[in-house]
Design a protein around this motif. Structure first.
Motif, PDB file in Angstrom:
ATOM      1  N   HIS A 149       0.833  -1.206   0.000  1.00 20.28           N
ATOM      2  CA  HIS A 149       0.000   0.000   0.000  1.00 20.28           C
ATOM      3  C   HIS A 149       0.864   1.251   0.000  1.00 20.28           C
ATOM      4  N   ARG A 150       1.923   1.250   0.782  1.00 23.32           N
ATOM      5  CA  ARG A 150       2.815   2.416   0.821  1.00 23.32           C
ATOM      6  C   ARG A 150       3.493   2.648  -0.524  1.00 23.32           C
ATOM      7  N   GLU A 151       3.711   1.567  -1.268  1.00 17.74           N
ATOM      8  CA  GLU A 151       4.313   1.692  -2.598  1.00 17.74           C
ATOM      9  C   GLU A 151       3.320   2.187  -3.644  1.00 17.74           C
ATOM     10  N   GLY A 152       2.060   2.321  -3.268  1.00 20.54           N
ATOM     11  CA  GLY A 152       1.046   2.778  -4.211  1.00 20.54           C
ATOM     12  C   GLY A 152       0.441   1.675  -5.059  1.00 20.54           C
ATOM     13  N   LEU A 153       0.680   0.418  -4.671  1.00 21.87           N
ATOM     14  CA  LEU A 153       0.181  -0.715  -5.452  1.00 21.87           C
ATOM     15  C   LEU A 153      -1.207  -1.159  -5.035  1.00 21.87           C
ATOM     16  N   LEU A 154      -1.673  -0.705  -3.890  1.00 18.62           N
ATOM     17  CA  LEU A 154      -3.003  -1.046  -3.402  1.00 18.62           C
ATOM     18  C   LEU A 154      -3.791   0.233  -3.178  1.00 18.62           C
ATOM     19  N   VAL A 155      -5.048   0.220  -3.586  1.00 12.71           N
ATOM     20  CA  VAL A 155      -5.917   1.386  -3.485  1.00 12.71           C
ATOM     21  C   VAL A 155      -6.903   1.174  -2.350  1.00 12.71           C
ATOM     22  N   GLU A 156      -7.075   2.175  -1.501  1.00 13.99           N
ATOM     23  CA  GLU A 156      -8.062   2.093  -0.421  1.00 13.99           C
ATOM     24  C   GLU A 156      -9.470   2.125  -1.000  1.00 13.99           C
ATOM     25  N   PRO A 157     -10.441   1.517  -0.279  1.00 10.50           N
ATOM     26  CA  PRO A 157     -10.294   0.850   1.011  1.00 10.50           C
ATOM     27  C   PRO A 157      -9.629  -0.517   0.865  1.00 10.50           C
ATOM     28  N   LEU A 158      -8.739  -0.831   1.800  1.00  9.83           N
ATOM     29  CA  LEU A 158      -8.085  -2.125   1.802  1.00  9.83           C
ATOM     30  C   LEU A 158      -9.055  -3.177   2.334  1.00  9.83           C
ATOM     31  N   GLN A 159      -9.082  -4.322   1.663  1.00 12.68           N
ATOM     32  CA  GLN A 159      -9.982  -5.411   2.045  1.00 12.68           C
ATOM     33  C   GLN A 159      -9.150  -6.606   2.498  1.00 12.68           C
ATOM     34  N   PHE A 160      -9.203  -6.914   3.792  1.00 16.16           N
ATOM     35  CA  PHE A 160      -8.409  -7.987   4.368  1.00 16.16           C
ATOM     36  C   PHE A 160      -9.272  -9.206   4.673  1.00 16.16           C
ATOM     37  N   SER A 161      -8.713 -10.371   4.407  1.00 16.70           N
ATOM     38  CA  SER A 161      -9.291 -11.631   4.876  1.00 16.70           C
ATOM     39  C   SER A 161      -8.319 -12.244   5.866  1.00 16.70           C
ATOM     40  N   ILE A 162      -8.752 -12.387   7.107  1.00 23.50           N
ATOM     41  CA  ILE A 162      -7.916 -12.968   8.162  1.00 23.50           C
ATOM     42  C   ILE A 162      -8.179 -14.469   8.175  1.00 23.50           C
ATOM     43  N   VAL A 163      -7.186 -15.234   7.724  1.00 25.44           N
ATOM     44  CA  VAL A 163      -7.355 -16.680   7.567  1.00 25.44           C
ATOM     45  C   VAL A 163      -6.810 -17.381   8.805  1.00 25.44           C
ATOM     46  N   LEU A 164      -7.648 -18.167   9.442  1.00 27.26           N
ATOM     47  CA  LEU A 164      -7.300 -18.847  10.681  1.00 27.26           C
ATOM     48  C   LEU A 164      -7.555 -20.343  10.540  1.00 27.26           C
ATOM     49  N   GLY A 165      -6.586 -21.133  10.960  1.00 27.00           N
ATOM     50  CA  GLY A 165      -6.812 -22.569  11.018  1.00 27.00           C
ATOM     51  C   GLY A 165      -6.128 -23.376   9.936  1.00 27.00           C
ATOM     52  N   VAL A 166      -5.373 -22.739   9.039  1.00 25.15           N
ATOM     53  CA  VAL A 166      -4.583 -23.482   8.056  1.00 25.15           C
ATOM     54  C   VAL A 166      -3.273 -23.892   8.710  1.00 25.15           C
ATOM     55  N   ARG A 167      -2.930 -25.162   8.645  1.00 24.56           N
ATOM     56  CA  ARG A 167      -1.674 -25.629   9.236  1.00 24.56           C
ATOM     57  C   ARG A 167      -0.503 -24.991   8.497  1.00 24.56           C
ATOM     58  N   GLY A 168       0.305 -24.232   9.218  1.00 25.93           N
ATOM     59  CA  GLY A 168       1.369 -23.434   8.626  1.00 25.93           C
ATOM     60  C   GLY A 168       1.109 -21.954   8.776  1.00 25.93           C
ATOM     61  N   GLY A 169      -0.126 -21.589   9.120  1.00 25.11           N
ATOM     62  CA  GLY A 169      -0.503 -20.211   9.377  1.00 25.11           C
ATOM     63  C   GLY A 169      -0.966 -20.043  10.810  1.00 25.11           C
ATOM     64  N   MET A 170      -1.770 -18.999  11.050  1.00 28.68           N
ATOM     65  CA  MET A 170      -2.258 -18.737  12.409  1.00 28.68           C
ATOM     66  C   MET A 170      -3.236 -19.809  12.857  1.00 28.68           C
ATOM     67  N   ALA A 171      -3.103 -20.222  14.106  1.00 29.75           N
ATOM     68  CA  ALA A 171      -4.085 -21.129  14.685  1.00 29.75           C
ATOM     69  C   ALA A 171      -5.427 -20.413  14.821  1.00 29.75           C
ATOM     70  N   ALA A 172      -6.488 -21.194  14.785  1.00 30.42           N
ATOM     71  CA  ALA A 172      -7.842 -20.629  14.832  1.00 30.42           C
ATOM     72  C   ALA A 172      -8.263 -20.401  16.272  1.00 30.42           C
ATOM     73  N   THR A 173      -7.804 -19.275  16.829  1.00 29.72           N
ATOM     74  CA  THR A 173      -8.179 -18.911  18.193  1.00 29.72           C
ATOM     75  C   THR A 173      -8.688 -17.477  18.207  1.00 29.72           C
ATOM     76  N   ALA A 174      -9.556 -17.181  19.174  1.00 28.20           N
ATOM     77  CA  ALA A 174     -10.062 -15.818  19.322  1.00 28.20           C
ATOM     78  C   ALA A 174      -8.935 -14.858  19.670  1.00 28.20           C
ATOM     79  N   ASP A 175      -7.948 -15.325  20.425  1.00 30.12           N
ATOM     80  CA  ASP A 175      -6.826 -14.475  20.797  1.00 30.12           C
ATOM     81  C   ASP A 175      -6.035 -14.044  19.569  1.00 30.12           C
ATOM     82  N   ASN A 176      -5.767 -14.976  18.659  1.00 29.30           N
ATOM     83  CA  ASN A 176      -5.065 -14.620  17.424  1.00 29.30           C
ATOM     84  C   ASN A 176      -5.879 -13.638  16.592  1.00 29.30           C
ATOM     85  N   LEU A 177      -7.194 -13.854  16.528  1.00 37.08           N
ATOM     86  CA  LEU A 177      -8.041 -12.943  15.775  1.00 37.08           C
ATOM     87  C   LEU A 177      -7.970 -11.534  16.348  1.00 37.08           C
TER      88      LEU A 177
END
Length: 280
Positions: A156-184
């Motif tokens: 985004h700072r490089e100007g490659l992404l235009v606001e509004p930014l749309q994020f998907s927080i992926v939880l529970g894939v082995r190798g990524g964040m565990a699916a916990t409320a604390d991580n969220l």
């Protein structure tokens, strides 16, 4: 709270009909499920493509046919996955944005993904982000760990992404964040103000963590990409059941479901863009 944008992720890259026979894999099956999901309240259809053997594919002819069939059957917005699946070359995956869907995924980092490698080299991610910006394709930024947010914000700072930014927080894939409320909650606290976001919680964490996200003002995603079960030990009868359930949860939290027009406005989509506008 604002109306919740509901996305239906119908197929995904990994499961097959052997895992659940109700999984849609052909263009015709995906379009039929898209129509039912739209009728149940989904304004976005997240699309993974499969070939005749149910393997993930970035074949442009299959993509065009799938998009056209969805358009014929409903008014939902198409969000193409450029993740596609293991073993599909990055260049083939990136070429899907040339079809100019309103939205497509942008996976900003490489990672271990269950038993596979999900390869997204930094220079190619940067080039893809730039091409999506040129084409007016809205990136859905899929983030599997907290460091992925830093990479997205650097783009985004490089100007490659235009606001509004749309994020998907992926939880529970082995190798990524565990699916916990604390991580969220840790992730939510780090997002910049004004971010548009949704929870993608995998498997048994799907319903509770997506509900937490909705209660915090997020959007929601559901479908057979994220869970093949409607409850422990009970396979879902299909995407329609999952979308109806999430629509009911949204309303139970006293939130409305966003229409396609509201979704376009919230995400800053160009009303002139859409699937099939580029014949290449």
């Amino acid at each position: 709270m604002t109306a919740a944008i509901l996305t239906a992720a119908l197929t995904g890259p990994m499961a097959t009909k052997a895992d659940n026979p109700n999984l849609p894999t052909s263009p015709e099956e995906i379009a039929a499920d898209a129509e039912a999901a739209y009728a149940a309240g989904a304004s976005i259809i997240h699309v993974h493509l499969r070939d005749a053997e149910q393997r993930p594919t970035a074949d442009l002819d299959i993509a065009r046919r799938t998009i056209a069939l969805i358009q014929e059957r409903c008014g939902a917005l198409v969000q193409l996955s450029t993740g596609v699946g293991f073993g599909v070359p990055f260049e083939d995956r990136a070429a899907l944005v040339e079809l100019r869907p309103p939205m497509a995924t942008l996976n900003v980092c490489s990672m271990t993904f269950a038993d596979g490698e999900f390869l997204n080299p930094p220079d190619r991610v940067r080039a893809l982000a730039n091409r999506m910006r040129q084409l007016g394709v809205k990136p859905e930024l899929e983030l599997y760990d907290t460091g992925h947010l830093d990479v997205a914000l650097a783009l985004h700072r490089e100007g490659l992404l235009v606001e509004p930014l749309q994020f998907s927080i992926v939880l529970g894939v082995r190798g990524g964040m565990a699916a916990t409320a604390d991580n969220l909650m840790h992730f939510v606290r780090r997002m910049p103000p004004g971010s548009i976001w949704q929870v993608i919680a995998i498997g048994r964490a799907h319903l509770p963590l997506t509900t937490v996200g909705l209660a915090l003002g997020a959007n929601a995603r559901t479908g057979m990409e994220d869970t093949l079960m409607v409850r422990a030990g009970v396979p879902t009868s299909g995407n329609t059941e999952l979308v109806n359930r999430m629509a009911n949860v949204t309303r139970a939290l006293d939130r409305e479901l966003a229409s396609v027009a509201e979704t376009r406005e919230r995400l800053g989509l160009d009303a002139a863009s859409g699937p099939g506008t580029n014949p290449s």
